[in-house]
Write an enzyme that holds these catalytic residues in place. Structure first.
Site, PDB file in Angstrom:
ATOM      1  N   LYS A 114     -37.208 -32.967 -64.896  1.00 54.64           N
ATOM      2  CA  LYS A 114     -37.538 -32.828 -66.326  1.00 54.64           C
ATOM      3  C   LYS A 114     -36.992 -34.003 -67.122  1.00 54.64           C
ATOM      4  O   LYS A 114     -37.615 -34.440 -68.079  1.00 54.64           O
ATOM      5  CB  LYS A 114     -37.006 -31.509 -66.883  1.00 54.64           C
ATOM      6  CG  LYS A 114     -37.740 -30.314 -66.313  1.00 54.64           C
ATOM      7  CD  LYS A 114     -37.905 -29.200 -67.318  1.00 54.64           C
ATOM      8  CE  LYS A 114     -38.707 -28.068 -66.706  1.00 54.64           C
ATOM      9  NZ  LYS A 114     -38.509 -26.781 -67.369  1.00 54.64           N
ATOM     10  N   LYS A 197     -49.528 -28.234 -56.372  1.00 58.74           N
ATOM     11  CA  LYS A 197     -49.382 -26.821 -56.685  1.00 58.74           C
ATOM     12  C   LYS A 197     -50.056 -26.523 -58.027  1.00 58.74           C
ATOM     13  O   LYS A 197     -50.012 -27.346 -58.939  1.00 58.74           O
ATOM     14  CB  LYS A 197     -47.873 -26.546 -56.767  1.00 58.74           C
ATOM     15  CG  LYS A 197     -47.482 -25.109 -56.705  1.00 58.74           C
ATOM     16  CD  LYS A 197     -45.971 -25.000 -56.578  1.00 58.74           C
ATOM     17  CE  LYS A 197     -45.424 -24.178 -57.729  1.00 58.74           C
ATOM     18  NZ  LYS A 197     -43.995 -23.935 -57.669  1.00 58.74           N
ATOM     19  N   LYS A 200     -49.623 -25.560 -65.057  1.00 57.92           N
ATOM     20  CA  LYS A 200     -50.125 -25.789 -66.409  1.00 57.92           C
ATOM     21  C   LYS A 200     -50.162 -27.283 -66.686  1.00 57.92           C
ATOM     22  O   LYS A 200     -51.147 -27.825 -67.182  1.00 57.92           O
ATOM     23  CB  LYS A 200     -49.165 -25.099 -67.390  1.00 57.92           C
ATOM     24  CG  LYS A 200     -49.618 -25.062 -68.816  1.00 57.92           C
ATOM     25  CD  LYS A 200     -50.273 -23.737 -69.129  1.00 57.92           C
ATOM     26  CE  LYS A 200     -51.346 -23.835 -70.204  1.00 57.92           C
ATOM     27  NZ  LYS A 200     -50.987 -24.493 -71.433  1.00 57.92           N
TER      28      LYS A 200
END
Ligand code: TRP
Length: 331
Positions: A114, A197, A200
Protein backbone atom coordinates in the site's frame (compact mmCIF):
# COMPACT_ATOMS: atom_id res chain seq x y z
CA UNK A 1 -24.65 -26.91 26.05
CA UNK A 2 -21.01 -25.98 25.69
CA UNK A 3 -20.50 -22.34 24.90
CA UNK A 4 -19.86 -21.57 21.29
CA UNK A 5 -16.44 -20.26 20.42
CA UNK A 6 -16.37 -16.67 19.33
CA UNK A 7 -15.03 -15.47 16.03
CA UNK A 8 -14.34 -11.98 14.83
CA UNK A 9 -13.77 -10.85 11.29
CA UNK A 10 -13.65 -7.53 9.51
CA UNK A 11 -14.05 -6.30 5.99
CA UNK A 12 -13.03 -3.00 4.48
CA UNK A 13 -15.79 -0.90 2.94
CA UNK A 14 -14.01 -0.82 -0.37
CA UNK A 15 -17.06 -0.49 -2.62
CA UNK A 16 -19.24 -3.03 -4.32
CA UNK A 17 -18.61 -6.62 -3.32
CA UNK A 18 -17.52 -8.87 -6.14
CA UNK A 19 -17.54 -12.61 -6.75
CA UNK A 20 -14.05 -12.85 -5.29
CA UNK A 21 -15.18 -11.42 -1.95
CA UNK A 22 -18.26 -13.61 -2.03
CA UNK A 23 -16.50 -16.91 -2.64
CA UNK A 24 -13.33 -16.01 -0.81
CA UNK A 25 -14.79 -14.60 2.39
CA UNK A 26 -18.44 -13.75 2.79
CA UNK A 27 -19.86 -17.16 1.96
CA UNK A 28 -17.59 -18.51 4.65
CA UNK A 29 -18.75 -15.90 7.16
CA UNK A 30 -22.32 -16.94 6.45
CA UNK A 31 -21.65 -20.63 6.91
CA UNK A 32 -19.81 -20.16 10.22
CA UNK A 33 -22.82 -18.57 11.88
CA UNK A 34 -24.31 -21.72 13.37
CA UNK A 35 -21.15 -23.19 14.76
CA UNK A 36 -19.72 -20.00 16.24
CA UNK A 37 -20.77 -16.84 17.96
CA UNK A 38 -19.85 -14.42 15.19
CA UNK A 39 -18.91 -10.78 15.44
CA UNK A 40 -18.63 -9.18 12.00
CA UNK A 41 -17.43 -5.68 11.41
CA UNK A 42 -17.16 -3.15 8.61
CA UNK A 43 -13.83 -1.50 9.38
CA UNK A 44 -14.31 2.15 8.45
CA UNK A 45 -11.40 3.37 10.60
CA UNK A 46 -9.08 1.11 8.65
CA UNK A 47 -10.38 2.63 5.43
CA UNK A 48 -9.18 6.15 6.30
CA UNK A 49 -5.53 5.08 6.03
CA UNK A 50 -5.61 5.80 2.29
CA UNK A 51 -6.89 8.96 0.57
CA UNK A 52 -10.71 9.12 0.32
CA UNK A 53 -13.75 11.43 0.36
CA UNK A 54 -15.95 11.56 3.47
CA UNK A 55 -19.28 11.21 1.66
CA UNK A 56 -17.92 8.36 -0.34
CA UNK A 57 -16.76 6.52 2.77
CA UNK A 58 -20.17 6.98 4.38
CA UNK A 59 -21.83 5.51 1.30
CA UNK A 60 -19.38 2.62 1.00
CA UNK A 61 -19.75 1.75 4.67
CA UNK A 62 -23.53 1.51 4.62
CA UNK A 63 -23.39 -0.33 1.31
CA UNK A 64 -21.05 -2.90 2.77
CA UNK A 65 -23.46 -3.45 5.64
CA UNK A 66 -26.40 -3.91 3.28
CA UNK A 67 -24.36 -6.22 1.06
CA UNK A 68 -23.44 -8.41 4.01
CA UNK A 69 -27.04 -8.64 5.16
CA UNK A 70 -28.11 -9.48 1.62
CA UNK A 71 -25.45 -12.19 1.45
CA UNK A 72 -26.88 -13.86 4.50
CA UNK A 73 -25.12 -12.44 7.54
CA UNK A 74 -28.03 -12.94 9.90
CA UNK A 75 -28.50 -10.37 12.66
CA UNK A 76 -30.51 -12.91 14.67
CA UNK A 77 -27.45 -15.10 14.88
CA UNK A 78 -24.48 -12.76 14.55
CA UNK A 79 -23.37 -9.25 15.36
CA UNK A 80 -22.90 -6.92 12.45
CA UNK A 81 -21.63 -3.45 13.16
CA UNK A 82 -19.44 -0.57 12.03
CA UNK A 83 -16.04 -0.25 13.70
CA UNK A 84 -16.26 3.49 14.46
CA UNK A 85 -19.48 2.93 16.41
CA UNK A 86 -17.46 1.19 19.11
CA UNK A 87 -14.77 3.62 20.32
CA UNK A 88 -12.99 0.99 22.40
CA UNK A 89 -11.35 -0.38 19.25
CA UNK A 90 -9.23 2.72 18.86
CA UNK A 91 -8.65 3.00 22.59
CA UNK A 92 -7.21 -0.50 22.71
CA UNK A 93 -5.23 0.14 19.54
CA UNK A 94 -3.31 2.90 21.33
CA UNK A 95 -2.52 0.59 24.20
CA UNK A 96 -1.40 -2.21 21.91
CA UNK A 97 0.75 0.21 19.93
CA UNK A 98 2.90 0.44 23.04
CA UNK A 99 3.48 -3.32 22.85
CA UNK A 100 4.27 -3.47 19.14
CA UNK A 101 7.73 -3.35 17.72
CA UNK A 102 8.54 -1.08 14.80
CA UNK A 103 10.54 -3.84 13.19
CA UNK A 104 7.49 -6.10 13.11
CA UNK A 105 5.37 -3.42 11.47
CA UNK A 106 8.06 -2.76 8.88
CA UNK A 107 7.93 -6.36 7.75
CA UNK A 108 4.23 -6.29 6.85
CA UNK A 109 3.83 -6.92 3.14
CA UNK A 110 0.41 -5.21 2.99
CA UNK A 111 2.05 -2.06 4.33
CA UNK A 112 4.83 -2.26 1.78
CA UNK A 113 2.33 -2.80 -1.05
CA UNK A 114 0.00 0.00 0.00
CA UNK A 115 2.85 2.36 0.74
CA UNK A 116 4.14 1.91 -2.79
CA UNK A 117 0.63 2.31 -4.29
CA UNK A 118 0.05 5.53 -2.34
CA UNK A 119 3.61 6.74 -2.14
CA UNK A 120 2.50 10.41 -1.83
CA UNK A 121 0.36 9.70 1.22
CA UNK A 122 2.17 7.26 3.45
CA UNK A 123 0.82 8.18 6.87
CA UNK A 124 1.45 6.64 10.26
CA UNK A 125 -2.05 5.12 10.25
CA UNK A 126 -1.19 3.01 7.26
CA UNK A 127 1.84 1.81 9.17
CA UNK A 128 -0.03 1.04 12.38
CA UNK A 129 -3.01 -0.52 10.59
CA UNK A 130 -2.19 -4.02 11.89
CA UNK A 131 -2.34 -2.72 15.48
CA UNK A 132 -5.92 -1.57 15.01
CA UNK A 133 -6.64 -4.95 13.48
CA UNK A 134 -5.13 -6.67 16.53
CA UNK A 135 -7.35 -4.49 18.74
CA UNK A 136 -10.48 -5.38 16.71
CA UNK A 137 -9.92 -9.02 17.53
CA UNK A 138 -8.69 -8.71 21.09
CA UNK A 139 -11.39 -6.30 22.24
CA UNK A 140 -13.96 -9.12 21.89
CA UNK A 141 -11.57 -11.74 23.27
CA UNK A 142 -12.22 -13.69 20.06
CA UNK A 143 -11.06 -17.30 19.90
CA UNK A 144 -10.60 -17.36 16.16
CA UNK A 145 -10.56 -15.23 13.05
CA UNK A 146 -11.60 -16.39 9.59
CA UNK A 147 -9.21 -14.79 7.12
CA UNK A 148 -7.72 -15.26 3.71
CA UNK A 149 -4.09 -16.16 3.19
CA UNK A 150 -3.26 -12.50 2.60
CA UNK A 151 -4.15 -11.66 6.21
CA UNK A 152 -2.14 -14.39 7.90
CA UNK A 153 0.81 -12.13 8.49
CA UNK A 154 -1.43 -9.59 10.26
CA UNK A 155 -2.95 -12.36 12.33
CA UNK A 156 0.44 -13.66 13.39
CA UNK A 157 1.44 -10.15 14.41
CA UNK A 158 -1.82 -9.72 16.33
CA UNK A 159 -0.96 -12.84 18.30
CA UNK A 160 2.53 -11.58 18.95
CA UNK A 161 1.25 -8.23 20.18
CA UNK A 162 -1.20 -9.69 22.70
CA UNK A 163 1.42 -12.22 23.81
CA UNK A 164 3.76 -9.35 24.59
CA UNK A 165 1.03 -7.39 26.36
CA UNK A 166 0.01 -10.39 28.45
CA UNK A 167 3.65 -11.16 29.21
CA UNK A 168 4.40 -7.64 30.41
CA UNK A 169 1.15 -6.68 32.13
CA UNK A 170 -0.78 -9.88 32.76
CA UNK A 171 1.08 -10.95 35.89
CA UNK A 172 1.01 -14.53 34.62
CA UNK A 173 -2.53 -14.18 33.30
CA UNK A 174 -3.79 -14.12 29.76
CA UNK A 175 -5.76 -10.88 29.80
CA UNK A 176 -6.22 -10.94 26.04
CA UNK A 177 -6.47 -14.30 24.26
CA UNK A 178 -4.35 -15.17 21.23
CA UNK A 179 -6.86 -15.76 18.44
CA UNK A 180 -6.37 -18.63 16.01
CA UNK A 181 -6.63 -18.06 12.30
CA UNK A 182 -9.26 -20.03 10.44
CA UNK A 183 -7.88 -20.01 6.93
CA UNK A 184 -10.67 -20.53 4.50
CA UNK A 185 -10.28 -23.29 1.95
CA UNK A 186 -8.80 -21.38 -0.93
CA UNK A 187 -11.41 -20.18 -3.32
CA UNK A 188 -9.06 -17.84 -5.08
CA UNK A 189 -11.11 -16.27 -7.82
CA UNK A 190 -9.23 -14.99 -10.81
CA UNK A 191 -10.29 -11.76 -12.49
CA UNK A 192 -11.85 -11.66 -15.94
CA UNK A 193 -8.49 -10.65 -17.39
CA UNK A 194 -7.20 -14.06 -16.33
CA UNK A 195 -4.00 -12.35 -15.12
CA UNK A 196 -4.64 -11.45 -11.51
CA UNK A 197 -6.87 -12.20 -8.57
CA UNK A 198 -10.32 -10.64 -8.92
CA UNK A 199 -10.19 -7.22 -7.29
CA UNK A 200 -11.86 -3.86 -7.24
CA UNK A 201 -8.65 -2.02 -7.99
CA UNK A 202 -7.79 -4.12 -11.04
CA UNK A 203 -11.30 -3.57 -12.43
CA UNK A 204 -11.43 -7.20 -13.51
CA UNK A 205 -14.40 -8.16 -11.38
CA UNK A 206 -18.06 -9.11 -11.54
CA UNK A 207 -19.99 -7.32 -8.82
CA UNK A 208 -22.16 -9.53 -6.71
CA UNK A 209 -25.10 -7.14 -7.11
CA UNK A 210 -24.80 -6.73 -10.87
CA UNK A 211 -27.80 -7.51 -13.05
CA UNK A 212 -27.58 -10.32 -15.55
CA UNK A 213 -27.14 -8.14 -18.64
CA UNK A 214 -24.37 -6.15 -16.95
CA UNK A 215 -22.59 -9.41 -16.10
CA UNK A 216 -22.90 -10.51 -19.69
CA UNK A 217 -21.27 -7.30 -20.89
CA UNK A 218 -18.22 -8.23 -18.82
CA UNK A 219 -18.27 -11.95 -19.49
CA UNK A 220 -18.71 -11.77 -23.26
CA UNK A 221 -15.31 -10.15 -23.99
CA UNK A 222 -13.47 -11.99 -21.18
CA UNK A 223 -10.32 -13.87 -22.03
CA UNK A 224 -10.51 -17.60 -22.86
CA UNK A 225 -7.97 -20.15 -24.11
CA UNK A 226 -5.92 -17.93 -26.42
CA UNK A 227 -4.97 -20.77 -28.68
CA UNK A 228 -8.62 -21.37 -29.50
CA UNK A 229 -9.15 -18.90 -32.33
CA UNK A 230 -12.25 -20.33 -33.99
CA UNK A 231 -15.21 -22.30 -32.74
CA UNK A 232 -13.94 -25.28 -34.73
CA UNK A 233 -10.60 -25.30 -32.89
CA UNK A 234 -10.56 -27.64 -29.93
CA UNK A 235 -9.85 -25.77 -26.71
CA UNK A 236 -8.07 -26.66 -23.52
CA UNK A 237 -10.11 -25.87 -20.41
CA UNK A 238 -7.00 -25.88 -18.25
CA UNK A 239 -5.77 -22.84 -20.18
CA UNK A 240 -9.08 -21.05 -19.86
CA UNK A 241 -10.09 -18.71 -17.09
CA UNK A 242 -13.78 -19.24 -17.86
CA UNK A 243 -13.28 -22.89 -16.93
CA UNK A 244 -11.95 -21.90 -13.54
CA UNK A 245 -15.13 -19.88 -13.00
CA UNK A 246 -17.27 -22.81 -14.14
CA UNK A 247 -15.62 -24.94 -11.49
CA UNK A 248 -16.71 -22.44 -8.85
CA UNK A 249 -20.26 -21.91 -10.09
CA UNK A 250 -21.32 -25.14 -11.83
CA UNK A 251 -24.71 -26.38 -10.68
CA UNK A 252 -23.81 -30.01 -11.40
CA UNK A 253 -21.18 -32.45 -12.66
CA UNK A 254 -23.11 -32.56 -15.93
CA UNK A 255 -22.42 -28.91 -16.54
CA UNK A 256 -18.72 -29.47 -16.03
CA UNK A 257 -18.81 -32.49 -18.36
CA UNK A 258 -20.71 -30.48 -20.92
CA UNK A 259 -18.06 -27.74 -20.85
CA UNK A 260 -15.09 -30.10 -20.82
CA UNK A 261 -16.30 -32.30 -23.66
CA UNK A 262 -17.75 -29.44 -25.66
CA UNK A 263 -14.59 -27.37 -25.44
CA UNK A 264 -12.04 -30.10 -26.08
CA UNK A 265 -14.22 -31.55 -28.87
CA UNK A 266 -15.04 -28.13 -30.33
CA UNK A 267 -18.75 -28.88 -30.25
CA UNK A 268 -19.50 -25.73 -28.27
CA UNK A 269 -18.03 -22.29 -28.76
CA UNK A 270 -16.75 -19.93 -26.13
CA UNK A 271 -19.95 -17.92 -26.33
CA UNK A 272 -22.09 -20.99 -25.55
CA UNK A 273 -19.76 -21.82 -22.73
CA UNK A 274 -19.94 -18.31 -21.29
CA UNK A 275 -23.73 -18.25 -21.57
CA UNK A 276 -23.95 -21.36 -19.44
CA UNK A 277 -21.60 -19.76 -16.92
CA UNK A 278 -23.75 -16.63 -16.91
CA UNK A 279 -26.81 -18.72 -16.04
CA UNK A 280 -25.05 -20.40 -13.15
CA UNK A 281 -23.52 -17.26 -11.73
CA UNK A 282 -26.86 -15.53 -11.95
CA UNK A 283 -28.67 -18.43 -10.30
CA UNK A 284 -26.33 -18.10 -7.32
CA UNK A 285 -26.43 -14.35 -6.93
CA UNK A 286 -29.95 -13.39 -8.06
CA UNK A 287 -31.43 -14.16 -4.61
CA UNK A 288 -28.74 -12.01 -3.00
CA UNK A 289 -29.57 -9.15 -5.35
CA UNK A 290 -33.24 -9.44 -4.45
CA UNK A 291 -32.55 -9.48 -0.72
CA UNK A 292 -30.35 -6.45 -1.16
CA UNK A 293 -33.25 -4.51 -2.62
CA UNK A 294 -35.34 -5.41 0.40
CA UNK A 295 -32.75 -4.21 2.89
CA UNK A 296 -31.89 -1.10 0.89
CA UNK A 297 -35.59 -0.26 0.86
CA UNK A 298 -35.83 -0.55 4.64
CA UNK A 299 -33.13 1.66 6.07
CA UNK A 300 -34.75 1.95 9.51
CA UNK A 301 -34.33 -1.80 9.84
CA UNK A 302 -30.67 -1.65 8.79
CA UNK A 303 -29.98 1.21 11.19
CA UNK A 304 -31.61 -0.72 14.02
CA UNK A 305 -29.53 -3.83 13.29
CA UNK A 306 -26.36 -1.73 13.44
CA UNK A 307 -27.42 0.07 16.60
CA UNK A 308 -28.33 -3.16 18.41
CA UNK A 309 -25.07 -4.83 17.46
CA UNK A 310 -23.00 -1.79 18.37
CA UNK A 311 -24.67 -1.58 21.77
CA UNK A 312 -23.79 -5.19 22.48
CA UNK A 313 -20.27 -4.66 21.17
CA UNK A 314 -19.66 -1.58 23.32
CA UNK A 315 -20.67 -3.51 26.45
CA UNK A 316 -18.51 -6.44 25.53
CA UNK A 317 -15.58 -4.20 24.58
CA UNK A 318 -15.89 -2.26 27.80
CA UNK A 319 -15.49 -5.46 29.81
CA UNK A 320 -12.16 -6.01 28.10
CA UNK A 321 -11.07 -2.40 28.44
CA UNK A 322 -11.79 -2.36 32.17
CA UNK A 323 -9.38 -5.23 32.63
CA UNK A 324 -6.83 -3.69 30.33
CA UNK A 325 -6.93 -0.29 32.06
CA UNK A 326 -6.65 -1.99 35.41
CA UNK A 327 -3.64 -3.99 34.27
CA UNK A 328 -2.01 -0.88 32.82
CA UNK A 329 -2.49 1.12 36.01
CA UNK A 330 -4.34 3.93 34.30
CA UNK A 331 -7.42 3.58 36.50
N1 TRP B 1 -7.27 -6.07 7.23
C1 TRP B 1 -8.41 -6.87 6.85
C2 TRP B 1 -8.47 -6.89 5.31
O1 TRP B 1 -7.94 -6.02 4.66
C3 TRP B 1 -9.69 -6.31 7.40
C4 TRP B 1 -9.71 -6.40 8.89
C5 TRP B 1 -9.67 -5.39 9.78
C6 TRP B 1 -9.79 -7.60 9.66
N2 TRP B 1 -9.72 -5.84 11.04
C7 TRP B 1 -9.81 -7.19 11.01
C8 TRP B 1 -9.85 -8.94 9.31
C9 TRP B 1 -9.84 -8.13 12.03
C10 TRP B 1 -9.90 -9.88 10.35
C11 TRP B 1 -9.90 -9.46 11.69
O2 TRP B 1 -9.10 -7.76 4.76
Amino acid sequence: MAQKKRIFSGIQPSGDLHLGNWLGAIKNWVSLQDEYECVYCVVDYHAITIPYEADDLRRRTINAVIDLLACGVDPDKSKLFVQSHVPQHTELAWVLACYTSLGDLERMTQFKDKASQHSQHVNAGLFTYPILQAADIAIYRADAVPVGEDQLQHLELAREIVRRFNGRMGGGREILPEAQAIVRAGARVMGLDGDAKMSKSKNNYIGIMEEKDAIWKKLAPAKTDEKRLRKTDPGNPEDCNIWSLHKLFADSEETLDWVRTGCTGASIGCVDCKRRLLENIDAEIAPIRERRKEFAGDMPRVTKILADSAAWCRDEAEITMREVRQALGVR
